[in-house]
Design a protein around this motif. Structure first.
Motif, PDB file in Angstrom:
ATOM      1  N   ASP A  46      22.561 -21.602  17.943  1.00 25.17           N
ATOM      2  CA  ASP A  46      21.153 -22.129  17.208  1.00 25.17           C
ATOM      3  C   ASP A  46      21.442 -21.277  16.020  1.00 25.17           C
ATOM      4  N   HIS A  47      21.638 -20.017  16.511  1.00 22.58           N
ATOM      5  CA  HIS A  47      21.315 -18.918  14.488  1.00 22.58           C
ATOM      6  C   HIS A  47      22.779 -20.103  13.618  1.00 22.58           C
ATOM      7  N   PHE A  48      23.557 -19.822  13.693  1.00 21.33           N
ATOM      8  CA  PHE A  48      24.929 -20.457  13.291  1.00 21.33           C
ATOM      9  C   PHE A  48      24.606 -21.503  12.280  1.00 21.33           C
ATOM     10  N   SER A  49      23.957 -22.943  14.167  1.00 14.69           N
ATOM     11  CA  SER A  49      23.916 -24.481  13.337  1.00 14.69           C
ATOM     12  C   SER A  49      22.398 -24.317  12.381  1.00 14.69           C
ATOM     13  N   SER A  50      21.523 -23.805  12.698  1.00 15.14           N
ATOM     14  CA  SER A  50      20.530 -23.789  11.755  1.00 15.14           C
ATOM     15  C   SER A  50      21.195 -23.270  10.488  1.00 15.14           C
ATOM     16  N   HIS A  51      21.532 -21.911  10.177  1.00 12.65           N
ATOM     17  CA  HIS A  51      22.131 -21.342   8.836  1.00 12.65           C
ATOM     18  C   HIS A  51      22.733 -22.659   7.924  1.00 12.65           C
ATOM     19  N   PHE A  52      23.690 -23.027   8.852  1.00 12.38           N
ATOM     20  CA  PHE A  52      24.641 -23.465   8.494  1.00 12.38           C
ATOM     21  C   PHE A  52      23.620 -25.693   8.289  1.00 12.38           C
ATOM     22  N   GLY A  59      26.928 -31.880   6.083  1.00 12.08           N
ATOM     23  CA  GLY A  59      28.382 -31.386   6.637  1.00 12.08           C
ATOM     24  C   GLY A  59      28.650 -30.372   5.522  1.00 12.08           C
ATOM     25  N   GLY A  60      30.528 -30.179   6.102  1.00  9.66           N
ATOM     26  CA  GLY A  60      30.770 -28.907   4.605  1.00  9.66           C
ATOM     27  C   GLY A  60      30.781 -27.803   5.806  1.00  9.66           C
ATOM     28  N   ARG A  61      32.328 -27.126   5.156  1.00 14.09           N
ATOM     29  CA  ARG A  61      32.074 -25.337   5.719  1.00 14.09           C
ATOM     30  C   ARG A  61      32.410 -24.373   4.857  1.00 14.09           C
ATOM     31  N   VAL A  62      32.676 -22.914   5.392  1.00 19.55           N
ATOM     32  CA  VAL A  62      32.284 -22.277   4.424  1.00 19.55           C
ATOM     33  C   VAL A  62      34.293 -21.850   4.451  1.00 19.55           C
ATOM     34  N   PRO A  63      35.301 -21.449   3.378  1.00 22.29           N
ATOM     35  CA  PRO A  63      36.194 -21.278   3.928  1.00 22.29           C
ATOM     36  C   PRO A  63      36.914 -20.604   4.784  1.00 22.29           C
ATOM     37  N   SER A  64      35.577 -18.809   5.497  1.00 18.57           N
ATOM     38  CA  SER A  64      36.829 -17.894   6.413  1.00 18.57           C
ATOM     39  C   SER A  64      35.485 -17.461   7.265  1.00 18.57           C
ATOM     40  N   GLY A  65      35.939 -17.291   8.280  1.00 21.00           N
ATOM     41  CA  GLY A  65      34.930 -16.449   9.524  1.00 21.00           C
ATOM     42  C   GLY A  65      35.932 -15.055  10.035  1.00 21.00           C
ATOM     43  N   LEU A  74      37.539 -15.518  23.917  1.00 23.79           N
ATOM     44  CA  LEU A  74      37.241 -16.893  22.890  1.00 23.79           C
ATOM     45  C   LEU A  74      35.916 -17.307  22.392  1.00 23.79           C
ATOM     46  N   TYR A  75      34.567 -17.476  23.373  1.00 25.27           N
ATOM     47  CA  TYR A  75      34.179 -18.246  22.586  1.00 25.27           C
ATOM     48  C   TYR A  75      33.237 -17.429  20.986  1.00 25.27           C
ATOM     49  N   PRO A  76      33.320 -16.503  21.072  1.00 27.00           N
ATOM     50  CA  PRO A  76      33.130 -16.314  19.641  1.00 27.00           C
ATOM     51  C   PRO A  76      33.827 -17.335  18.674  1.00 27.00           C
ATOM     52  N   ALA A  77      35.003 -17.362  18.518  1.00 27.02           N
ATOM     53  CA  ALA A  77      35.163 -17.918  17.772  1.00 27.02           C
ATOM     54  C   ALA A  77      35.745 -19.732  18.245  1.00 27.02           C
ATOM     55  N   LEU A  78      34.329 -20.458  18.677  1.00 27.39           N
ATOM     56  CA  LEU A  78      34.502 -21.758  19.867  1.00 27.39           C
ATOM     57  C   LEU A  78      33.296 -21.981  18.820  1.00 27.39           C
ATOM     58  N   ALA A  79      32.586 -20.222  18.624  1.00 22.54           N
ATOM     59  CA  ALA A  79      31.310 -21.046  18.176  1.00 22.54           C
ATOM     60  C   ALA A  79      31.672 -21.473  16.223  1.00 22.54           C
ATOM     61  N   MET A  80      32.751 -21.112  15.958  1.00 23.67           N
ATOM     62  CA  MET A  80      32.970 -20.808  14.697  1.00 23.67           C
ATOM     63  C   MET A  80      33.182 -22.190  14.538  1.00 23.67           C
ATOM     64  N   LEU A  81      33.780 -23.102  14.968  1.00 26.09           N
ATOM     65  CA  LEU A  81      35.061 -23.956  15.579  1.00 26.09           C
ATOM     66  C   LEU A  81      34.148 -25.076  14.643  1.00 26.09           C
ATOM     67  N   PRO A  82      32.355 -25.396  14.332  1.00 25.61           N
ATOM     68  CA  PRO A  82      32.217 -26.952  13.298  1.00 25.61           C
ATOM     69  C   PRO A  82      32.105 -25.966  11.751  1.00 25.61           C
ATOM     70  N   TRP A  83      32.361 -24.382  11.271  1.00 24.04           N
ATOM     71  CA  TRP A  83      31.744 -23.893  10.522  1.00 24.04           C
ATOM     72  C   TRP A  83      32.289 -23.012   9.241  1.00 24.04           C
ATOM     73  N   CYS A  84      34.105 -23.195   9.583  1.00 23.64           N
ATOM     74  CA  CYS A  84      34.402 -22.969   8.334  1.00 23.64           C
ATOM     75  C   CYS A  84      36.365 -22.898   9.066  1.00 23.64           C
ATOM     76  N   ASP A  85      37.257 -22.799   7.990  1.00 21.07           N
ATOM     77  CA  ASP A  85      38.293 -24.356   7.902  1.00 21.07           C
ATOM     78  C   ASP A  85      39.062 -23.070   8.250  1.00 21.07           C
ATOM     79  N   LEU A 159      31.222 -15.989   7.734  1.00 18.56           N
ATOM     80  CA  LEU A 159      30.962 -15.915   8.947  1.00 18.56           C
ATOM     81  C   LEU A 159      31.153 -14.697  10.031  1.00 18.56           C
ATOM     82  N   GLY A 160      30.473 -13.991  10.606  1.00 19.45           N
ATOM     83  CA  GLY A 160      31.241 -13.113  11.294  1.00 19.45           C
ATOM     84  C   GLY A 160      30.901 -12.673  12.719  1.00 19.45           C
TER      85      GLY A 160
END
Ligand SMILES: C[S@@+](CC[C@H](N)C(=O)[O-])C[C@H]1O[C@@H](n2cnc3c(N)ncnc32)[C@H](O)[C@@H]1O
Length: 263
Positions: A46-52, A59-65, A74-85, A159-160
């Protein structure tokens, strides 16, 4: 555990990280999703989704997480999938790196239950490709390295995440604080982050090996973050009657942004 004597101290460099057994750790923590992890994943999502969602309404992604001290989670990386390249998985243990690399091509089915929780948000559910394809594309090569070296690394991420690392790799308060500072300083100003901490941990066992922890609480987390974080929300995930991991009193999750102004 409190400060103890110098002889009781276990610094990060003293610990045999290559003895960390990813199979044991996963079977204890992540093979079946625990209620506490479900709550953590939901709040991070919810935090990432609200921010992005605010930043990229179309739509669109930031370059890096980056996920620091990824271990075999793996769940932190899974949470980043829609948001960074690209996603950097930084890890010190050779065995955990081997596990992470083995997951790139086709991650294990038990991670699907975490993805299902993420998919309760539309941005995840409507990802343009299958999560395994996106994971392989984003996680190029899990990286061998230390959290503490991020302090001198010229790279900055957009994103971290850092889950159960700064307090769970040392008994030293100074190293805990330095670890949190190195994580935050690796982020670009304004970058969203999620970090989780074991509260009052006395250390933990993975298979036959004991690993150290620094006894910290919410005040200590706030002190370590200092003015490096803004728009911060702190959640206590206390469930003392049903602790899924040993030797601690609860978990602390912090969601926020790296402060805008250079510190
Ligand atoms: C308690 S585990 C947490 C693993 C994972 N993040 C999770 O959520 O379950 C701590 C992790 O930090 C890693 N670690 C230890 N020292 C480190 C360092 N200096 N830099 C980066 N990672 C480190 C360990 O190998 C281990 O994978």
């Amino acid at each position: 555990m409190t400060s103890g004597t110098a002889a009781d101290q276990k610094l990060n460099a003293d610990v045999p990280w290559d003895d960390f057994d990813p199979g044991e750790y996963i079977s204890h923590n992540y093979l079946t999703m625990q209620a506490v992890d479900q709550e953590i994943v939901s709040r991070m999502r919810d935090h990432f989704s609200s921010h992005f969602g605010d930043h990229f309404p179309d739509g669109g992604r930031v370059p890096s997480g980056i996920d620091v001290g990824a271990g075999p989670n793996l769940y932190p990386a899974l949470a980043m999938l829609p948001w960074c390249d690209r996603i950097t998985l930084l890890e010190r243990s050779a065995r955990n790196l081997k596990y992470l690399r083995s997951q790139r091509a086709d991650y294990a089915p038990h991670w699907d239950q975490f993805w299902d929780v993420l998919c309760q948000d539309e941005a995840y559910a409507k990802l343009d490709v299958a999560p395994r394809v996106r994971f392989k594309e984003a996680v190029r090569r899990p990286e061998s390295g230390s959290l503490f070296d991020l302090g001198t690394d010229p790279r900055r991420w957009d994103l971290g995440t850092m889950f159960f690392v700064a307090e769970s790799i040392t008994t030293s308060l100074a190293e805990f604080r330095r670890g949190v500072g190195c994580f935050m300083n690796a982020l670009n100003p304004g970058a969203p982050f999620a970090a989780a901490f074991m509260e009052h941990s006395v250390g933990y066992r993975v298979g036959d090996v004991e690993f150290p922890a620094r006894d910290i609480d919410d005040t200590e987390v706030e002190t370590a973050l200092g003015d490096l974080a803004q728009d911060m929300k702190m959640y206590h995930l206390d469930n003392p009657g049903d602790l899924v991991r040993d030797g601690y009193t609860g978990m602390i999750l912090v969601c926020g942004r790296r402060s805008d102004s250079p510190v």
